[in-house]
Design an enzyme around this catalytic site. Structure first.
Site, PDB file in Angstrom:
ATOM      1  CD1 TRP A  17       1.023  -0.194   2.920  1.00  0.00           C
ATOM      2  CD2 TRP A  17      -0.645   1.098   3.639  1.00  0.00           C
ATOM      3  NE1 TRP A  17       1.359   0.230   4.181  1.00  0.00           N
ATOM      4  CE2 TRP A  17       0.347   1.021   4.655  1.00  0.00           C
ATOM      5  CE3 TRP A  17      -1.784   1.855   3.878  1.00  0.00           C
ATOM      6  CZ2 TRP A  17       0.230   1.702   5.884  1.00  0.00           C
ATOM      7  CZ3 TRP A  17      -1.905   2.513   5.100  1.00  0.00           C
ATOM      8  CH2 TRP A  17      -0.907   2.434   6.082  1.00  0.00           C
ATOM      9  CG  ASP A  18       4.851   0.614   1.030  1.00  0.00           C
ATOM     10  OD1 ASP A  18       4.053  -0.347   1.103  1.00  0.00           O
ATOM     11  OD2 ASP A  18       5.845   0.712   1.766  1.00  0.00           O
ATOM     12  CD  GLU A 156       2.955  -5.017   8.187  1.00  0.00           C
ATOM     13  OE1 GLU A 156       4.172  -5.140   8.424  1.00  0.00           O
ATOM     14  OE2 GLU A 156       2.444  -5.145   7.060  1.00  0.00           O
ATOM     15  CE  LYS A 277       6.654  -4.085  11.094  1.00  0.00           C
ATOM     16  NZ  LYS A 277       6.364  -5.086  10.052  1.00  0.00           N
ATOM     17  CD  GLN A 278       3.007  -0.330   9.920  1.00  0.00           C
ATOM     18  OE1 GLN A 278       3.491  -1.453   9.989  1.00  0.00           O
ATOM     19  NE2 GLN A 278       2.848   0.316   8.784  1.00  0.00           N
TER      20      GLN A 278
HETATM   21  O1  IFM Z   1       3.611  -1.726   3.444  1.00  0.00           O
HETATM   22  C1  IFM Z   1       4.557  -1.847   4.443  1.00  0.00           C
HETATM   23  C2  IFM Z   1       3.878  -2.129   5.763  1.00  0.00           C
HETATM   24  O2  IFM Z   1       3.008  -1.080   6.132  1.00  0.00           O
HETATM   25  C3  IFM Z   1       4.903  -2.341   6.831  1.00  0.00           C
HETATM   26  N1  IFM Z   1       5.791  -3.433   6.476  1.00  0.00           N
HETATM   27  C4  IFM Z   1       6.492  -3.208   5.237  1.00  0.00           C
HETATM   28  C5  IFM Z   1       5.523  -2.958   4.102  1.00  0.00           C
HETATM   29  C6  IFM Z   1       6.294  -2.652   2.808  1.00  0.00           C
HETATM   30  O3  IFM Z   1       6.956  -1.420   2.898  1.00  0.00           O
END
Ligand code: IFM
Length: 462
Positions: A17-18, A156, A277-278
């Site tokens: 989704w980047d 994640e 994680k984020q």
């Molecule tokens: O899309 C990301 C995800 O949000 C976090 N792990 C790595 C992926 C690829 O950059």
């Protein structure tokens, strides 16, 4: 737009989704590149329809990880080097990639007003994405609310409720609010195209008044969870999770970005803890201004108070390991107004991710394209308060102390514009061209900018 660009072999070149973090920078500079990359999605719409049908859903579901043919390529497991065991990878439940695509379609349209794109490709993407979400939303007749169950948000670590890891989460706040937004935009696309020649688009899609009314109903009745103290809750029952002893883990392991691996190696699971994680909930503050988010939540029937935003940032930032390079970018962004010093600090850390390879060797497998583009975008759109919505370009700068001024040029609706922004003044100049006048709103004051003209204004930012 593979997560690592074309620079290395991480993730075997797959697309996640980047692009959500890349297109906003690119829209205002090389919109034709965004258009081409959105067509990567459009060309895989038939496969996305098959992906949705395979799970018994309507519409289209784009895969969490895809390559050339658009099928879901997320691995089923990943190897934990700390424990020597394989761990289940449930991240294909990150259906929110669908919402990112809807967001990207709409943002591209807002910047370019490219009606031909919306007619030929964008509207169909929005409609099929809307159908997927409406189809999986479950109606709760007691509360007259809709629930979206079995998903993962951007965080994640959290792939399911304790004891139900593989099953995904119920009512992720980011997902549900974004679904409401996406349903409204699918309706808008229909309205926007009303006066244009769309050929047989709507007949081909079989779109009826009743279906659009249903989108409106679901879009106003999705359930959004809140914590007992009134802050947005990452997902339903998040508050039942335990607190992690962050200081103890940092003291024991040093770098704890991949807390999921650490805990599994201890025969524990990160699902038990309030640990991310984020950014997840905070993605809402990344994608929407406080005003927009307040309006979105009020449309859903929640009396959201934007004054709770700083406490929400504090809550989740204190419980985030930044195991993804995307994390610091989002946190830098959302802190830009509440804590400019902390925002700048996170900005420099985000910038360092590839320059100094701070994730310990991952850069040689390919640069982190989303994080790099989004870091530049902090300068372009965040510290300038630049938004493109409601057919206007909005500016509301708030430069960090470390920056005296920002100079850059952008493209917007056929204009090439140069910007000079200091702590006190803004100047916007449109180069001579045949493009029609555009609306520029500086600190809530509306201006009309014509080709060849300049607007200067004092800024009211602190
Ligand atoms: O899309 C990301 C995800 O949000 C976090 N792990 C790595 C992926 C690829 O950059």
């Amino acid at each position: 737009m593979p997560a690592r660009g074309l620079h290395g072999e991480a993730y075997r070149g797959r697309v996640f989704w980047d692009e959500l973090f890349v297109f906003p920078l690119q829209n205002l500079r090389m919109p034709e590149l965004t258009r081409a990359l959105l067509l990567y999605r459009y060309r895989r719409l038939p496969q996305a329809r098959r992906n949705a049908a395979a799970m018994g859903a309507a519409g289209a579901l784009f895969p969490w990880q895809s390559g050339s043919d658009g099928r879901e390529e997320t691995p089923e497991a990943f190897y934990n080097v700390r424990s020597g065991r394989w761990m289940a990878d449930n991240s294909r439940r990150q259906y929110h990639v669908n919402l990112a695509i809807a967001y990207n379609v709409w943002q591209y349209f807002q910047v370019t007003a490219d009606v031909d794109f919306l007619t030929a490709y964008g509207a169909e993407l929005l409609v099929e994405i809307a159908r997927f979400w409406v189809g999986i939303a479950e109606h709760d007749t007691v509360r007259d609310r809709y629930h979206v169950r079995g998903v993962m948000g951007p965080d994640e670590f959290q792939d399911g409720h304790p004891g139900r890891a593989a099953g995904g989460l119920d009512d992720n706040a980011y997902v549900n609010v974004m679904v409401s937004w996406a349903l409204a935009r699918a309706r808008d696309a229909y309205d926007v195209l009303g006066g244009h020649h769309t050929g047989d688009l709507w007949e081909r899609l079989g779109l009826t008044d009743a279906e659009r009314d249903h989108w409106d109903h679901v879009g106003r009745r999705l359930y959004v969870p809140f914590l007992p103290n009134g802050l947005l809750s990452q997902f339903d029952r998040y508050d039942d999770l335990e607190e992690l002893e962050w200081d103890a883990y940092r003291a024991r392991y040093g770098e704890i970005g991949r807390l999921d691996l650490i805990l599994e190696a201890e025969r524990d699971t990160v699902n038990r803890y309030k640990a991310s994680k984020q950014a997840d909930v905070l993605m809402l503050f990344y994608l929407f201004s406080a005003d927009e988010l307040t309006a979105l939540l009020r449309r859903l029937g929640y009396d959201f108070d934007p004054a709770t935003i700083p406490a929400t940032i504090d809550h989740y930032l204190a419980r985030t390991s930044h195991g993804s390079t995307l994390s610091r970018v989002v946190h830098s962004w959302v802190l830009a107004r509440a804590d400019r010093r902390a925002s700048w600090h996170l900005f420099t850390e985000a910038l360092d991710a590839d320059l100094s390879d701070t994730q310990g060797g991952t850069t040689r497998e390919g640069i982190h394209l989303g994080a790099m583009a989004a870091t530049a975008d902090i300068l372009q759109r965040c510290y300038t308060g630049l938004e493109t919505r409601h057919d206007a370009l909005w500016l509301h700068p708030c430069l960090p102390d470390a920056l005296d001024a920002l100079d850059f040029d952008l493209r917007y609706r056929g204009h090439r514009m140069t910007f000079h922004i200091t702590h006190e003044r803004i100047s916007v100049h449109a180069m001579p061209s045949a493009a029609p006048p555009v609306t520029v709103i500086i600190d809530d004051r509306r201006h009309v900018l014509r080709s060849g003209a300049r607007i200067t204004a004092d800024t009211t930012a602190p």
